[in-house]
Design an enzyme around this catalytic site. Structure first.
Site, mmCIF file in Angstrom:
data_model
loop_
_atom_site.group_PDB
_atom_site.id
_atom_site.type_symbol
_atom_site.label_atom_id
_atom_site.label_comp_id
_atom_site.label_asym_id
_atom_site.label_seq_id
_atom_site.Cartn_x
_atom_site.Cartn_y
_atom_site.Cartn_z
ATOM 1 N N GLY A 29 42.059 72.876 7.438
ATOM 2 C CA GLY A 29 43.325 73.129 6.781
ATOM 3 C C GLY A 29 43.202 73.646 5.365
ATOM 4 C CG PHE A 30 43.778 71.630 2.160
ATOM 5 C CD1 PHE A 30 44.613 72.106 1.169
ATOM 6 C CD2 PHE A 30 44.276 70.694 3.053
ATOM 7 C CE1 PHE A 30 45.922 71.659 1.057
ATOM 8 C CE2 PHE A 30 45.582 70.235 2.949
ATOM 9 C CZ PHE A 30 46.407 70.723 1.952
ATOM 10 C CB VAL A 33 32.596 73.701 6.952
ATOM 11 C CG1 VAL A 33 31.197 73.089 6.858
ATOM 12 C CG2 VAL A 33 33.641 72.701 6.459
ATOM 13 C CE LYS A 47 36.439 69.888 3.295
ATOM 14 N NZ LYS A 47 36.749 68.471 3.568
ATOM 15 C CG ASP A 144 42.819 63.654 8.919
ATOM 16 O OD1 ASP A 144 43.464 63.454 9.971
ATOM 17 O OD2 ASP A 144 42.429 64.781 8.573
#
Length: 225
Positions: A29-30, A33, A47, A144
């Protein structure tokens, strides 16, 4: 200040082949990788926060992950090796997990899903549960927890990753703007916004119930509550 050392952007660019698609592992999502190789041969997971999301919210996620990972060290947690903040680049560098994530072994092709022995499944579930227990013992809720965020080493040791949504547990209050993955969110969090350690336990159970081959082992392991 954190205890995680910085790494320069030039070294990261060299390690990932200028963030080449050939080295891309997964897009989240953000972030994206990449697989990388540092001078000396050490393999790492890089990342890279998406530049288009360098908003206050994006910076908040990055800063939280560095802060949390700098205070947590455990065999069942993915180790953050370095971080980089240069210009518009916000990057985290983790130890490389050769077996990648549990997603492959729970929801992947049949050959991968059936490749693990019962003993391996049991130890993976047990190790992941110990990692969750360690987080909770330090006052953190992952928020999460899912198979994609449980990585596996070359010796099949599970390591919980992606602490971008982790938050220090204070008075069961939560910031509802933080991201969680649909399908793994506890009902009380969805309905009332109530964040407790049990939210992680719910997500843990959902994750390992995704395949009948894992359900038997999940029932035989003591999951922290």
């Amino acid at each position: 200040m954190t205890s995680v050392p910085t790494i320069d952007l030039h070294t990261i660019i060299e390690a990932t082949g200028s963030f080449s698609d050939a080295n891309k592992v997964v897009e989240e999502g953000f972030s994206v990788v990449y697989k990388g190789q540092l001078p000396g041969g050490t393999m790492v997971a890089v990342k890279r926060l998406k530049q288009s999301l360098l908003t206050d919210k994006g910076r908040q996620h990055f800063s939280r992950e560095v802060e949390v990972m700098s205070t947590l060290t455990h065999v069942n947690l993915a180790k953050l090796l370095y971080y980089c903040r240069e210009g518009d680049e916000w990057i985290l560098v983790y130890e490389w997990m050769e077996k990648k994530s549990l997603n492959l072994y729970i929801f992947g092709e049949e050959g991968l899903r059936s490749s693990l022995s019962w003993a391996q499944r049991r130890e993976i579930i047990r190790g992941a549960a110990i990692g969750v227990e360690f987080l909770h013992g330090r006052g953190f809720i992952h928020r999460d927890l899912k198979p994609a965020n449980i990585l596996v080493s070359d010796t099949w040791v599970p390591k919980i990753a992606d602490f971008a949504t982790a938050k220090l547990f204070i008075d069961e209050q939560t910031d509802l703007t933080l991201v969680q993955t649909r399908g793994y969110v506890a009902p009380e969090y969805i309905g009332e916004g109530a964040l407790t350690y049990k939210c992680d336990v719910y997500s843990f159970g959902v994750g390992f119930a995704g395949d009948s081959q894992w359900q038997k082992e999940n029932k035989q392991c003591n999951v922290p509550s």
